[in-house]
Design an enzyme around this catalytic site. Structure first.
Site, short mmCIF file in Angstrom:
data_model
loop_
_atom_site.label_atom_id
_atom_site.label_comp_id
_atom_site.label_asym_id
_atom_site.label_seq_id
_atom_site.Cartn_x
_atom_site.Cartn_y
_atom_site.Cartn_z
N GLU A 251 -18.10 31.79 4.88
CA GLU A 251 -17.06 31.72 3.85
C GLU A 251 -16.83 33.09 3.20
O GLU A 251 -17.79 33.75 2.77
CB GLU A 251 -17.47 30.67 2.80
N THR A 293 -9.53 29.01 4.91
CA THR A 293 -10.51 28.59 5.92
C THR A 293 -9.84 27.75 7.01
O THR A 293 -10.11 27.92 8.20
CB THR A 293 -11.62 27.73 5.28
N HIS A 408 -18.10 31.20 -1.95
CA HIS A 408 -16.69 30.93 -2.21
C HIS A 408 -16.35 31.38 -3.63
O HIS A 408 -17.19 31.28 -4.52
CB HIS A 408 -16.41 29.43 -2.05
N ASP A 467 -14.36 34.03 7.67
CA ASP A 467 -13.08 33.34 7.80
C ASP A 467 -11.89 34.12 7.27
O ASP A 467 -10.81 34.14 7.85
CB ASP A 467 -13.13 31.92 7.19
N HIS A 468 -12.06 34.79 6.14
CA HIS A 468 -10.94 35.51 5.51
C HIS A 468 -11.52 36.38 4.41
O HIS A 468 -12.71 36.34 4.14
CB HIS A 468 -9.89 34.54 4.93
C1 GP9 Z 1 -13.34 24.09 1.42
C2 GP9 Z 1 -13.14 25.21 2.37
C3 GP9 Z 1 -13.14 26.54 1.73
O1 GP9 Z 1 -13.32 22.86 2.09
O2 GP9 Z 1 -11.96 25.01 3.06
O3 GP9 Z 1 -12.04 26.74 0.98
P1 GP9 Z 1 -11.01 27.93 1.24
O4 GP9 Z 1 -11.74 29.12 1.68
O5 GP9 Z 1 -10.07 27.45 2.29
O6 GP9 Z 1 -10.36 28.12 -0.10
MN MN Z 2 -12.76 30.04 3.15
#
Ligand code: GP9
Ligand code: MN
Length: 619
Positions: A251, A293, A408, A467-468
């Site tokens: 994340e 994500t 996150h 992911d980002h």
């Molecule tokens: C939560 C996951 C993380 O289920 O998708 O959140 P995001 O990075 O998409 O805000």
């Molecule tokens: Mn994410």
């Protein structure tokens, strides 16, 4: 005549003037629009007028009674749009699009920081309204009926302003409308309100795409992807044949934390040594957009680009997909996702069906207590440990995707989980970020140890991928300090979209680790992994290429149209030397030929998604 008009239509003129000033004021204070020269500033200054004059002019056709009501209501609505965009921008450094409004329940992080982002100064934006309302009450003098000629002149002037705006924008950035992947460029040129109109038209157009599409729609795209296919490297093809795949999405993890320290302590001590036992891709870019994500899951599963607006998980879950999971199923793999969140979040339960994922272990499959959870829920350490237990019971071979959560936004963990000092900068977010990344690193270490213990490690491929971004451009000053730079330029912003990709194949990569520095992106994951598993992707519709292929051209296209090769980096209408970051003058020869390729890929991918074209795919 002019004077006459201003006098007679003082309420209209004043309404336009106040709204114009407010919009410009928000452009300057609410958003960080990069202005490089006075010409851009001029466009920014006049573009509100090319919306306000024609729209507020509608009041000229109204009866006296409704005229003021119309203008006051328009003021309220447009002010609301400005404020909503300000709040959204404060969090996402982006503008609102229609699809994101329909996924409002997912703007979780936004909710928690709403109070922080709501600036009391927004109240000031209603002062003009109060003044106008008061004037309209006290100065009851009715305005004469407008002669047709005056209306004609008024709309002639409005058309002139619109034309001027578009011409200046076209000079500033040729083809800005047809290459409209970058919302900031659009807002800077056509204006915020016009951008919302444009978005509305685009969304409607996209919806009609499915109805008009037929088998032939896919032919040109297939020709392109077939010609773009790169043969697998025969030394790599099938080296992980038959193994399980354990794919962990990290994340919000960006590459800039790798091998970095805070107060002498490594932020990612485990990853720093793990990359020396793996294939590590250090020029690997994230290609997500508003779906965060879920977009990264989409890109990895399909080797297609995500949507420019909203999340494909929401808007296109009815489509037909030929995902990696469906291919794996033909090779006896079972595919699973582990994520300790509600299964409906991001519409995952529905989309996973469409992607052919066999099992989804959502929050109900985990034991979550107050003790083992934090802000976003189950802590990564517990999540990974419990997932490993479930995985142990799965039929093999399996492909498991695990989505972590602790790192996150807003990056909060308990003191006892803080294994490193916070960073010291003006950004609380970046300061805390290093501590949650550090925690995640520790969780990964424990996870690998657990896999070794439960016997899954040896015959699996372990993939770790960011992911980002986690730290947005709103924290550029702190990021510049962290990176030891004077400022963060658009070039740096693109470089900050690098996320780690680590492929660990026990028995192979620990003996022969490798750092791959050729440019790549999330779109390349599907062909790369399938080829490692010995499954050829020839003939598949995909925009990625096997990262190990010798034929592959190093290339990564970001969703906003920026792109990177090993030599050049293109963003915000400028071409840079990829290695030095130096701005290149002769962009025509360097970046221009690839601009077409980047735009073509994005629009082909959009056509597939909007037209649901894979329903016509026959192999
Ligand atoms: C939560 C996951 C993380 O289920 O998708 O959140 P995001 O990075 O998409 O805000
Ligand atoms: Mn994410």
């Amino acid at each position: 005549m002019k004077e006459h008009f201003f006098k007679k239509q003082w309420f209209l003129c004043l309404s336009i003037f106040f709204m114009w000033m407010k919009t410009y004021f928000i452009y300057k204070l609410g958003f960080h629009l990069r202005i490089d020269h006075p010409f851009q500033e001029l466009i920014l200054l006049i573009n509100p007028l090319s919306f306000l004059i024609p729209v507020f002019g509608i009041s000229l056709f109204c009866r006296e009674k409704t005229k003021r009501l119309f203008l006051l209501s328009a003021n309220v609505i447009l002010t609301g749009i400005l404020i909503a965009n300000c709040i959204f921008y404060g969090f996402y450094i982006d503008f609102i699009t229609i699809p994101v409004l329909f996924q409002a329940k997912n703007l979780g992080g936004l909710g928690s920081s709403f109070q922080e982002l709501f600036n009391p100064l927004f109240i000031v934006l209603f002062f003009d309204l109060a003044l106008l309302a008061w004037l309209s009450k006290t100065r009851r003098k009715t305005e004469a009926k407008i002669p047709r000629k005056a209306i004609k002149i008024y709309y002639g002037a409005a058309a002139g302003i619109v034309l001027l705006n578009l011409t200046l924008s076209e000079i500033e950035q040729p083809k800005f409308l047809s290459h409209s992947f970058d919302r900031e460029v659009l807002v800077k040129n056509i204006g915020l309100f016009q951008f919302h109109l444009f978005d509305g038209i685009t969304q409607t157009f996209n919806l009609t795409q499915k109805a008009v599409a037929d088998e032939n729609s896919l032919a040109t795209i297939e020709n392109y992807t077939n010609a773009d296919y790169s043969k697998p490297n025969k030394d790599m093809f099938g080296i992980a044949k038959g193994r399980n795949v354990i794919f962990v999405t990290l994340e919000s993890t960006q590459s800039f934390v790798i091998n970095e320290k805070v107060n002498g302590k490594e932020i990612t001590p485990f990853l720093n040594q793990f990359i020396h036992k793996s294939y590590y891709f250090d020029h690997f870019y994230q290609q997500t957009e508003q779906g965060k994500t879920s977009d990264s899951e989409f890109v990895v599963a399909n080797s297609l680009y995500p949507s420019l607006s909203g999340s494909v998980f929401f808007t296109k879950s009815e489509n037909q997909y030929n995902s990696m999971y469906k291919t794996l199923a033909q090779h006896d793999y079972i595919s699973t996702v582990f994520h300790a969140n509600n299964k409906r979040f991001w519409n995952r339960d529905v989309m996973y069906e469409a992607l052919g994922i066999d099992r989804f272990y959502d929050v109900d499959h985990f034991s979550v207590t107050a003790d083992n959870s934090t802000g976003w829920g189950l802590k990564d350490k517990e999540f990974l440990a419990q997932s490993a237990d479930i995985m142990k019971e799965l039929p093999e071979p399996f492909y498991s995707s695990l989505l972590t959560l602790t790192n996150h936004f807003p990056f909060q963990i308990d003191d006892k989980d803080k294994l490193i000092d916070e960073y010291d900068s003006n950004s609380e977010i970046l300061n805390r970020y290093v501590t949650t990344v550090r925690y995640q690193d520790e969780a990964l270490k424990a996870f690998i140890a657990k896999l070794k213990k439960n016997g899954l490690y040896e015959h699996s491929v372990i993939v770790l991928m960011g992911d980002h971004y986690g730290i947005s451009e709103a924290h550029n000053e702190a990021l510049a300090q962290f990176l030891g730079k004077k400022e963060i330029t658009p070039y740096d912003t693109v470089q900050l979209q690098r996320v780690p990709l680590i492929i660990h194949i026990p028995g192979i990569t620990d003996k022969n680790p490798r750092t791959v520095s050729e440019t790549g992106g999330q779109i390349d994951v599907k062909p790369t992994l399938l080829h490692l598993l010995g499954i050829d992707t020839k003939g598949m519709i995909q925009f990625g290429n096997d990262l190990f292929s010798k034929e592959r051209m190093p290339f990564a296209v970001l969703r906003n149209g920026s792109f990177i090769t090993d030599d050049y980096l293109y963003t915000k209408n400028a071409c840079y030397d990829q290695k030095t970051g130096e701005l290149l003058e002769d962009a025509e020869n360097k970046c221009a030929p690839l601009m077409e390729k980047a735009a073509e890929e994005l629009s082909f991918s959009d056509k597939i998604i909007n037209g649901d074209l894979l329903r016509f795919y026959k192999q």
